[in-house]
Design a protein around this motif. Structure first.
Motif, PDB file in Angstrom:
ATOM      1  N   ALA A   1     -89.245 -28.769 -32.158  1.00 61.07           N
ATOM      2  CA  ALA A   1     -89.237 -27.539 -31.371  1.00 61.07           C
ATOM      3  C   ALA A   1     -87.894 -27.194 -30.708  1.00 61.07           C
ATOM      4  O   ALA A   1     -87.514 -26.013 -30.700  1.00 61.07           O
ATOM      5  N   PRO A   2     -87.139 -28.154 -30.136  1.00 62.11           N
ATOM      6  CA  PRO A   2     -85.930 -27.765 -29.398  1.00 62.11           C
ATOM      7  C   PRO A   2     -84.952 -26.894 -30.184  1.00 62.11           C
ATOM      8  O   PRO A   2     -84.566 -25.817 -29.692  1.00 62.11           O
ATOM      9  N   PRO A   3     -84.521 -27.295 -31.391  1.00 63.85           N
ATOM     10  CA  PRO A   3     -83.579 -26.415 -32.097  1.00 63.85           C
ATOM     11  C   PRO A   3     -84.194 -25.074 -32.488  1.00 63.85           C
ATOM     12  O   PRO A   3     -83.491 -24.061 -32.558  1.00 63.85           O
ATOM     13  N   LEU A   4     -85.517 -25.051 -32.729  1.00 62.06           N
ATOM     14  CA  LEU A   4     -86.163 -23.791 -33.091  1.00 62.06           C
ATOM     15  C   LEU A   4     -86.188 -22.835 -31.901  1.00 62.06           C
ATOM     16  O   LEU A   4     -85.950 -21.625 -32.065  1.00 62.06           O
ATOM     17  N   VAL A   5     -86.480 -23.351 -30.718  1.00 62.29           N
ATOM     18  CA  VAL A   5     -86.442 -22.519 -29.513  1.00 62.29           C
ATOM     19  C   VAL A   5     -85.030 -21.997 -29.296  1.00 62.29           C
ATOM     20  O   VAL A   5     -84.815 -20.811 -28.987  1.00 62.29           O
ATOM     21  N   TRP A   6     -84.053 -22.867 -29.481  1.00 67.01           N
ATOM     22  CA  TRP A   6     -82.659 -22.475 -29.274  1.00 67.01           C
ATOM     23  C   TRP A   6     -82.239 -21.400 -30.268  1.00 67.01           C
ATOM     24  O   TRP A   6     -81.530 -20.440 -29.902  1.00 67.01           O
ATOM     25  N   LEU A   7     -82.666 -21.516 -31.512  1.00 62.49           N
ATOM     26  CA  LEU A   7     -82.349 -20.489 -32.512  1.00 62.49           C
ATOM     27  C   LEU A   7     -82.956 -19.143 -32.118  1.00 62.49           C
ATOM     28  O   LEU A   7     -82.324 -18.091 -32.301  1.00 62.49           O
ATOM     29  N   CYS A   8     -84.176 -19.176 -31.572  1.00 58.74           N
ATOM     30  CA  CYS A   8     -84.797 -17.932 -31.105  1.00 58.74           C
ATOM     31  C   CYS A   8     -83.995 -17.313 -29.969  1.00 58.74           C
ATOM     32  O   CYS A   8     -83.827 -16.081 -29.907  1.00 58.74           O
ATOM     33  N   LEU A   9     -83.481 -18.151 -29.078  1.00 58.36           N
ATOM     34  CA  LEU A   9     -82.664 -17.646 -27.978  1.00 58.36           C
ATOM     35  C   LEU A   9     -81.363 -17.044 -28.483  1.00 58.36           C
ATOM     36  O   LEU A   9     -80.781 -16.155 -27.840  1.00 58.36           O
TER      37      LEU A   9
END
Length: 407
Positions: free
Chosen positions: A149-157
Motif C-alpha cells: 500500500a505505501p508506494p501505491l498511496v504515494w503514487l496517488c498523491l
C-alpha cells in the motif's frame, strides 16, 4: 463524522453476517439462506476488503501529506505487523485448544487439516500465509495488500492514480487466466503434508486485490479533496444508480437459480467460468461495482431525492448502518473479527459433539452468538461505558481501526 460512523456501521453489519454465514451446523440452518448474498454475487468479505482499502487510502494519504512518505510507510507497516500478530495468535490459540479438547482433531480436520506443532513445514506455510485454516483467511490477504500500500498511496498523491488502477486491472486479469500457478504449483508440491494439503487459501490475492486497490485510490483522492462526492452522487443525476440497478436486476434471477441449482448444465458450465469466487471473477466484479455504486448514491443523494420512496429507502439504509450495536462492532472490528473465529470454531465443535439440533435451537444459538460478538468491543470501551453510567471522568476513546473485510 457522519460518514465515518456509517463506515463503522457497515463494518459491524458485515461482521454480523460474516458470523451468520460462518456458523456451521449439521443439516444447515435457515439464517444462512436469508441475507444479501442470496440476491446478488456480493458478500461480506468484499465489503470488508473494500472498506479496509478505502480507510487506508483516506487515513494514510493524509498522514503522508502531513508527515511525508517515510512516516506514512512506517505507520502502515506497523499496522500490518499488528494484524500479523493477531493472525498468527489466532491460529496458535486454536492449535493449543485442539490439543486439549476431546476429539477436536477429528471435528476440526476439514478446517485445519492435520496441523500440529510437530509439523514445522506446515507451521512455516501458515506463517507465510500459504496455508490458511478455514475462516482465518481474510486477515492474511489484508496484510499482504498493506505491505504494497505505501508506494501505491504515494503514487496517488503524485497524480498517478490512473496508472495504479491500470496495474491493478492487469493483475486481476492475470488471476483470471491462472498465471499465478507458475508460482503456486511448485510451492504446493513443496509444502504438501501428510494430509495431502499444500497451499490452502480461499482467496486468490491477485484477483481480490482489485477491490482493495480501487478503494485505496478512491480513499487517497478523497483525502486530497479531488473528488466531489455530492456532485457525482447528486439527487438530479440518476444515470449511475439506474445503470447499477439494471445490473443488479439482471443478475438477481441468475443468483437465485444458481443458488438452487436450477440452471441447465450446459449454461452452468459456461456461467461457472465467469463466476469463480476465489478469483473474484467478472460476475463478482461487475456485481460489486454495481452494488457499491448504487449504495453510495443512496447514502449520499437518496435523502435529498424528490421521490418520497427513495428518501424513505435511504432513511432505512442509513438507519441500519448507524445502529449503535453495529457501530460498536465496527469501531473494534479487528478484535471482533478474531473473536468471531473463536465463536465459529466453538460452535462447530459443540455441534459435532451433540445430536443434530432443531432449527429453533440453531437459531437461538446464532442469536446468542451475535450478541456475544460485542464482548471485545464492550471490554475495550469499558471505561467510557462506566463513565456514562456512573458519571466518572471520561477516558480517551479507543481509536477505530480498520480491518479486512472478510466473507
Amino acid at each position: 463524522m457522519k460518514r465515518f460512523e456509517i463506515i463503522d456501521g457497515m463494518r459491524g453489519y458485515f461482521l454480523v453476517f460474516m458470523l451468520i454465514n460462518h456458523l456451521v451446523f449439521v443439516g444447515g440452518y435457515w439464517m444462512m439462506e436469508v441475507n444479501h448474498r442470496q440476491f446478488a454475487f456480493v458478500e461480506d468479505a468484499q465489503g470488508f476488503v473494500f472498506l479496509s482499502g478505502l480507510l487506508i487510502g483516506m487515513v494514510y494519504a493524509r498522514k503522508m501529506l502531513k508527515y511525508g512518505y517515510d512516516t506514512g510507510r512506517q505507520l502502515i507497516r506497523n499496522r500490518a505487523f499488528e494484524l500479523y500478530r493477531y493472525a498468527m495468535g489466532t491460529v496458535m490459540a486454536v492449535l493449543v485448544v485442539q490439543m486439549f479438547l476431546p476429539d477436536a482433531y477429528r471435528l476440526w480436520y476439514n478446517w485445519l487439516g492435520y496441523t500440529n506443532f510437530d509439523q514445522p513445514l506446515r507451521l512455516a506455510a501458515i506463517a507465510t500465509f500459504l496455508f490458511q485454516p478455514t475462516f482465518m483467511d481474510i486477515l492474511p490477504q489484508y496484510i499482504v495488500y498493506m505491505l504494497f500500500a505505501p508506494p501505491l498511496v504515494w503514487l496517488c498523491l503524485k497524480g498517478k492514480w490512473a496508472q495504479v488502477l491500470a496495474g491493478s486491472l492487469i493483475v486481476w486479469m492475470a488471476a483470471q487466466l491462472g498465471l499465478q500457478r507458475f508460482v503456486t504449483d511448485p510451492l504446493n508440491t513443496l509444502f504438501t503434508g501428510s494430509d495431502d494439503q499444500g497451499i490452502r487459501a480461499s482467496f486468490n490475492m491477485l484477483g481480490w486485490q482489485i477491490v482493495f486497490i480501487s478503494a485505496l485510490v478512491i480513499g487517497a483522492l478523497t483525502a486530497q479533496d479531488r473528488i466531489d462526492w455530492n456532485r457525482i452522487f447528486s439527487p438530479e443525476k440518476t444515470r449511475l444508480p439506474k445503470v447499477a440497478l439494471a445490473i443488479c436486476l439482471f443478475f438477481l434471477p441468475l443468483r437465485i437459480v444458481t443458488a438452487w441449482d436450477l440452471l441447465p448444465q450446459s449454461v452452468l458450465d459456461k456461467f461457472a467460468t465467469m463466476e469463480i469466487r476465489a478469483d473474484f471473477g467478472p460476475v463478482y466484479l461487475l456485481n460489486f461495482a454495481a452494488v457499491a455504486t448504487g449504495l453510495a448514491w443512496l447514502l449520499i443523494a437518496g435523502p435529498k431525492h424528490h421521490n418520497l420512496w427513495v428518501r424513505k429507502l435511504a432513511g432505512i439504509v442509513i438507519g441500519v448502518f448507524t445502529l449503535r450495536f453495529l457501530r460498536l462492532l465496527g469501531r473494534h472490528s479487528l478484535q471482533v473479527y478474531v473473536w468471531h473465529v473463536a465463536i465459529v470454531y466453538a460452535v462447530y465443535y459443540a455441534d459435532g459433539r451433540t445430536p443434530e439440533l432443531s432449527q429453533l435451537t440453531k437459531t437461538s444459538i446464532a442469536v446468542v452468538c451475535i450478541a456475544l460478538l460485542a464482548l471485545p468491543a464492550l471490554w475495550r470501551e469499558r471505561e467510557q461505558i462506566a463513565a456514562s453510567l456512573f458519571g466518572q471522568p471520561k477516558a480517551e476513546p479507543a481509536k477505530s481501526k480498520s480491518t479486512p473485510a472478510a466473507r
